[in-house]
Design a protein around this motif. Structure first.
Motif, PDB file in Angstrom:
ATOM      1  N   ALA A   1       0.833  -1.203   0.000  1.00 25.39           N
ATOM      2  CA  ALA A   1       0.000   0.000   0.000  1.00 25.39           C
ATOM      3  C   ALA A   1       0.867   1.253   0.000  1.00 25.39           C
ATOM      4  O   ALA A   1       0.591   2.215  -0.726  1.00 25.39           O
ATOM      5  CB  ALA A   1      -0.933  -0.006   1.207  1.00 25.39           C
ATOM      6  N   SER A   2       1.929   1.235   0.777  1.00 22.46           N
ATOM      7  CA  SER A   2       2.826   2.386   0.858  1.00 22.46           C
ATOM      8  C   SER A   2       3.540   2.644  -0.465  1.00 22.46           C
ATOM      9  O   SER A   2       3.585   3.774  -0.948  1.00 22.46           O
ATOM     10  CB  SER A   2       3.850   2.158   1.978  1.00 22.46           C
ATOM     11  N   VAL A   3       4.090   1.608  -1.056  1.00 20.13           N
ATOM     12  CA  VAL A   3       4.832   1.761  -2.318  1.00 20.13           C
ATOM     13  C   VAL A   3       3.896   2.189  -3.441  1.00 20.13           C
ATOM     14  O   VAL A   3       4.186   3.135  -4.181  1.00 20.13           O
ATOM     15  CB  VAL A   3       5.587   0.456  -2.679  1.00 20.13           C
ATOM     16  N   VAL A   4       2.756   1.513  -3.576  1.00 23.38           N
ATOM     17  CA  VAL A   4       1.815   1.836  -4.659  1.00 23.38           C
ATOM     18  C   VAL A   4       1.278   3.253  -4.485  1.00 23.38           C
ATOM     19  O   VAL A   4       1.197   4.014  -5.461  1.00 23.38           O
ATOM     20  CB  VAL A   4       0.666   0.799  -4.729  1.00 23.38           C
ATOM     21  N   SER A   5       0.946   3.634  -3.263  1.00 25.09           N
ATOM     22  CA  SER A   5       0.415   4.990  -3.059  1.00 25.09           C
ATOM     23  C   SER A   5       1.485   6.038  -3.362  1.00 25.09           C
ATOM     24  O   SER A   5       1.178   7.097  -3.911  1.00 25.09           O
ATOM     25  CB  SER A   5      -0.135   5.163  -1.643  1.00 25.09           C
ATOM     26  N   TRP A   6       2.750   5.742  -3.045  1.00 23.02           N
ATOM     27  CA  TRP A   6       3.831   6.677  -3.353  1.00 23.02           C
ATOM     28  C   TRP A   6       4.013   6.816  -4.862  1.00 23.02           C
ATOM     29  O   TRP A   6       4.095   7.930  -5.387  1.00 23.02           O
ATOM     30  CB  TRP A   6       5.147   6.223  -2.697  1.00 23.02           C
ATOM     31  N   VAL A   7       4.043   5.689  -5.576  1.00 22.18           N
ATOM     32  CA  VAL A   7       4.229   5.715  -7.038  1.00 22.18           C
ATOM     33  C   VAL A   7       3.107   6.500  -7.708  1.00 22.18           C
ATOM     34  O   VAL A   7       3.359   7.370  -8.552  1.00 22.18           O
ATOM     35  CB  VAL A   7       4.313   4.277  -7.606  1.00 22.18           C
ATOM     36  N   ILE A   8       1.873   6.236  -7.317  1.00 25.52           N
ATOM     37  CA  ILE A   8       0.734   6.923  -7.939  1.00 25.52           C
ATOM     38  C   ILE A   8       0.696   8.396  -7.539  1.00 25.52           C
ATOM     39  O   ILE A   8       0.418   9.265  -8.370  1.00 25.52           O
ATOM     40  CB  ILE A   8      -0.588   6.207  -7.598  1.00 25.52           C
TER      41      ILE A   8
END
Length: 171
Positions: free
Chosen positions: A49-56
């Motif tokens: 969740a952290s990585v995907v939210s950062w990328v987006i």
């Protein structure tokens, strides 16, 4: 003969305010995506969740900054979108992932901000406002706040003068 317009302090200040507003929207996008992924789609898989939210959220920041903050000057060389996008990710990786965590480690484990804030913590404890938590939590929260004071202007200037910079005075 074309007029070479120089940016004044007010122009840069207004651009910084727009950058801040995009940052607020970016934080909302990041938070919503993180919350949805971590609680609804992949409950408990917080690292994804952290990585995907950062990328987006960085992708969101790239688009919003292109539209509202760092608009292209038609009298200068056209920016290459994918180079600007990569530079944007590099900027936020440096300030958001590397610098902020190094500084947070310093604030909490080396400097220990809480040792200088005992009166503040005691005051809030006496009036039964426990959101500040214990000394370690207070240090990490204050460190996060101090990091924002450092990283927001740093992000602005790195993006302005590196990621979104346009070369040349004429096309």
């Amino acid at each position: 003969m074309e007029e070479n317009k120089k940016e004044g302090f007010l122009d840069v200040f207004i651009q910084f305010i727009k950058f801040g507003l995009v940052g607020v929207s970016n934080t909302i996008v990041s938070g919503v995506i993180y919350f949805l992924l971590n609680t609804v789609i992949l409950p408990g898989v917080w690292i994804v969740a952290s990585v995907v939210s950062w990328v987006i959220s960085v992708l969101w920041a790239y688009f919003m900054q292109n539209i509202f903050v760092f608009k292209e000057d038609k009298n200068k060389e056209h920016r290459v979108w994918w180079q600007t996008l990569i530079k944007t990710y590099m900027t936020y990786a440096f300030t958001g992932l590397i610098l902020n965590n190094i500084l947070l480690f310093l604030w909490v484990n080396v400097i220990d901000i809480a040792q200088y804030s005992g009166a503040i913590i005691s005051f809030f404890a006496r009036i039964h406002i426990g959101f500040l938590g214990d000394a370690a939590t207070f240090s990490s929260n204050m460190g996060w706040f101090i990091n924002m004071i450092i990283s927001i202007p740093l992000n602005f200037f790195i993006n302005k003068f590196w990621a979104y910079r346009q070369k040349g005075g004429n096309k």
